[in-house]
Design a protein around this motif. Structure first.
Motif, mmCIF file in Angstrom:
data_model
loop_
_atom_site.group_PDB
_atom_site.id
_atom_site.type_symbol
_atom_site.label_atom_id
_atom_site.label_comp_id
_atom_site.label_asym_id
_atom_site.label_seq_id
_atom_site.Cartn_x
_atom_site.Cartn_y
_atom_site.Cartn_z
ATOM 1 N N LEU A 45 -26.264 -3.204 10.862
ATOM 2 C CA LEU A 45 -25.766 -4.578 10.977
ATOM 3 C C LEU A 45 -25.330 -5.115 9.620
ATOM 4 N N TYR A 46 -26.098 -4.798 8.580
ATOM 5 C CA TYR A 46 -25.740 -5.265 7.242
ATOM 6 C C TYR A 46 -24.381 -4.711 6.818
ATOM 7 N N LEU A 47 -24.177 -3.399 7.033
ATOM 8 C CA LEU A 47 -22.910 -2.787 6.640
ATOM 9 C C LEU A 47 -21.742 -3.329 7.458
ATOM 10 N N ILE A 48 -21.973 -3.518 8.759
ATOM 11 C CA ILE A 48 -20.892 -4.023 9.615
ATOM 12 C C ILE A 48 -20.553 -5.468 9.278
ATOM 13 N N VAL A 49 -21.581 -6.317 9.138
ATOM 14 C CA VAL A 49 -21.354 -7.735 8.823
ATOM 15 C C VAL A 49 -20.699 -7.877 7.450
ATOM 16 N N GLN B 113 -13.338 -8.276 6.070
ATOM 17 C CA GLN B 113 -12.185 -7.589 5.485
ATOM 18 C C GLN B 113 -11.247 -7.019 6.543
ATOM 19 N N LEU B 114 -11.727 -6.928 7.781
ATOM 20 C CA LEU B 114 -10.935 -6.279 8.825
ATOM 21 C C LEU B 114 -9.823 -7.195 9.317
ATOM 22 N N SER B 115 -8.655 -6.638 9.391
ATOM 23 C CA SER B 115 -7.491 -7.340 9.920
ATOM 24 C C SER B 115 -6.451 -6.299 10.296
ATOM 25 N N TRP B 116 -5.448 -6.742 11.028
ATOM 26 C CA TRP B 116 -4.386 -5.821 11.398
ATOM 27 C C TRP B 116 -3.650 -5.323 10.153
ATOM 28 N N HIS B 117 -3.488 -6.205 9.174
ATOM 29 C CA HIS B 117 -2.844 -5.822 7.917
ATOM 30 C C HIS B 117 -3.670 -4.757 7.192
ATOM 31 N N PHE B 118 -4.970 -4.912 7.191
ATOM 32 C CA PHE B 118 -5.856 -3.964 6.517
ATOM 33 C C PHE B 118 -5.788 -2.585 7.166
ATOM 34 N N LEU B 119 -5.685 -2.543 8.503
ATOM 35 C CA LEU B 119 -5.672 -1.275 9.225
ATOM 36 C C LEU B 119 -4.318 -0.589 9.207
ATOM 37 N N THR B 120 -3.247 -1.337 8.986
ATOM 38 C CA THR B 120 -1.899 -0.769 9.111
ATOM 39 C C THR B 120 -1.130 -0.736 7.801
ATOM 40 N N THR B 121 -1.791 -1.038 6.700
ATOM 41 C CA THR B 121 -1.132 -1.032 5.398
ATOM 42 C C THR B 121 -1.624 0.151 4.577
ATOM 43 N N ALA B 122 -0.702 0.773 3.843
ATOM 44 C CA ALA B 122 -1.074 1.894 2.982
ATOM 45 C C ALA B 122 -1.942 1.407 1.829
ATOM 46 N N SER B 123 -2.785 2.288 1.335
ATOM 47 C CA SER B 123 -3.649 1.929 0.210
ATOM 48 C C SER B 123 -2.820 1.777 -1.063
ATOM 49 N N SER C 121 -16.171 -1.983 1.678
ATOM 50 C CA SER C 121 -16.990 -2.567 2.752
ATOM 51 C C SER C 121 -16.234 -2.573 4.076
ATOM 52 N N GLY C 122 -14.945 -2.906 4.026
ATOM 53 C CA GLY C 122 -14.142 -2.882 5.240
ATOM 54 C C GLY C 122 -13.995 -1.486 5.799
ATOM 55 N N ALA C 123 -13.787 -0.506 4.916
ATOM 56 C CA ALA C 123 -13.663 0.884 5.354
ATOM 57 C C ALA C 123 -14.969 1.392 5.955
ATOM 58 N N VAL C 124 -16.102 0.993 5.361
ATOM 59 C CA VAL C 124 -17.410 1.385 5.900
ATOM 60 C C VAL C 124 -17.592 0.820 7.304
ATOM 61 N N ALA C 125 -17.209 -0.444 7.494
ATOM 62 C CA ALA C 125 -17.332 -1.056 8.824
ATOM 63 C C ALA C 125 -16.480 -0.319 9.849
ATOM 64 N N VAL C 126 -15.249 0.046 9.476
ATOM 65 C CA VAL C 126 -14.381 0.798 10.388
ATOM 66 C C VAL C 126 -14.992 2.149 10.709
ATOM 67 N N LEU C 127 -15.533 2.818 9.677
ATOM 68 C CA LEU C 127 -16.144 4.139 9.872
ATOM 69 C C LEU C 127 -17.327 4.055 10.828
ATOM 70 N N ILE C 128 -18.212 3.091 10.604
ATOM 71 C CA ILE C 128 -19.404 2.960 11.450
ATOM 72 C C ILE C 128 -19.016 2.594 12.881
ATOM 73 N N LEU C 129 -18.097 1.656 13.030
ATOM 74 C CA LEU C 129 -17.691 1.240 14.372
ATOM 75 C C LEU C 129 -17.027 2.390 15.129
ATOM 76 N N THR C 130 -16.246 3.203 14.430
ATOM 77 C CA THR C 130 -15.600 4.346 15.085
ATOM 78 C C THR C 130 -16.628 5.363 15.549
ATOM 79 N N ILE C 131 -17.602 5.671 14.678
ATOM 80 C CA ILE C 131 -18.642 6.631 15.060
ATOM 81 C C ILE C 131 -19.491 6.069 16.198
#
Length: 293
Positions: A30-34, A39-49, A263-273
């Motif tokens: 919960l700490y990692l996800i919260v 940081q999560l947004s459509w721009h964050f998920l669809t934009t190159a690093s 932190s945003g990438a960690v949340a995406v990783l955890i939610l995907t798993i």
């Protein structure tokens, strides 16, 4: 203290330990996800690093992670299923099969960083693949073959022997019994193991640092030619995955908001798993209901 009280005390201690461990895991997740959700947004998920700008996202790393999962499963499933069929249906108890089982057990206990170094020496250097998706997929194949083989073998062994005898009694060959009766009956359990392995592949980092690389080239998602170096389907290009990107951001990130992106990438990783595991549970429940269990 009588036996009943000792049993009651042991039950309390075991239950308390399990509850405490469960609470710790839930709080950690919960700490990692919260921490990462803002940081999560459509721009964050669809934009190159971007290595220097604060406007970068995780588009390429996210795609590379899913692409590696697909390529790894394409390579490892036939190998693992073939090994499981041999060990379950054809292998006799002799020195060779005992050595094979021992090799699988040893391979399953190797740290992923050792697999990564092996993949670097063999695939990247000796086979001259360079840092590439294919080298990473081959390293992950070595990492996941023991898991998939063991799971598939157990699934095949759970099928009652009477079903095999029924097929043989009808004049079917051993291979046809295996192909038409045993494998279809064990398919739900095998698929469950594949989904769980997918989650493990998605979150792997150590083995990929040395094989698929720590950077990604600019690719075109409209270029469907897998032999073109700029195609997103090219197997010989370096590919930084989501897990590797998290490690890199926390060790040598240069962007001012590296911690926020991590932190945003960690949340995406955890939610995907978590999605992988939830799908496994739902699928198992659905199959059990269909089979009337």
């Amino acid at each position: 203290m009588n036996a009943e009280k000792r049993d009651h005390l042991a039950t309390i201690l075991i239950s308390s330990g399990a509850i405490f461990a469960g609470i710790l895991v839930i709080l950690f997740l919960l700490y990692l996800i919260v921490e990462g959700l803002p940081q999560l947004s459509w721009h964050f998920l669809t934009t190159a690093s971007d290595s220097f700008s604060t406007n970068g996202g995780i588009r390429d790393q996210l795609f590379n992670s899913f692409y590696l999962v697909v390529i790894t499963l394409i390579i490892s499933i036939p190998l693992s299923l073939g090994a499981a069929i041999y060990l379950s249906e054809y292998a006799k108890d002799n020195v060779f099969t005992r050595a094979l089982r021992l090799a699988i057990e040893v391979l399953s206990s190797l740290p992923s960083v050792v697999i990564g170094l092996f993949g670097y020496l063999i695939f990247v250097v000796n086979f001259k693949m360079g840092f590439s998706i294919l080298a990473g997929a081959l390293a992950l194949t070595i990492l996941n073959i023991p898991l998939l083989t063991t799971n598939a073998e157990q699934a095949l062994r759970q099928i009652p022997y009477l079903q095999r005898q029924a097929g043989l009694g009808l004049g079917m060959t051993k291979w046809r019994v295996t192909k038409d009766i045993v494998i279809p009956a064990a398919f739900p359990s095998i698929l469950t193991g594949v989904i769980l392995a997918s989650g493990r592949i998605f979150g792997e980092a150590a083995a990929l640092i040395f094989t698929s690389g720590q950077s990604s080239i600019a690719v075109s998602y409209s270029n469907w030619n897998p032999f073109d170096p700029t195609s997103f389907l090219n197997l010989m290009r370096p590919a930084e995955t989501l897990a590797v990107n998290i490690w890199k951001l926390n060790t040598e990130g240069l962007v001012p908001n590296a911690q926020a992106i991590s932190s945003g990438a960690v949340a995406v990783l955890i939610l995907t798993i978590l999605i992988f595991n939830i799908c496994t549970r739902l699928f198992s429940a659905y199959i059990s209901k269909k089979l009337g269990k």
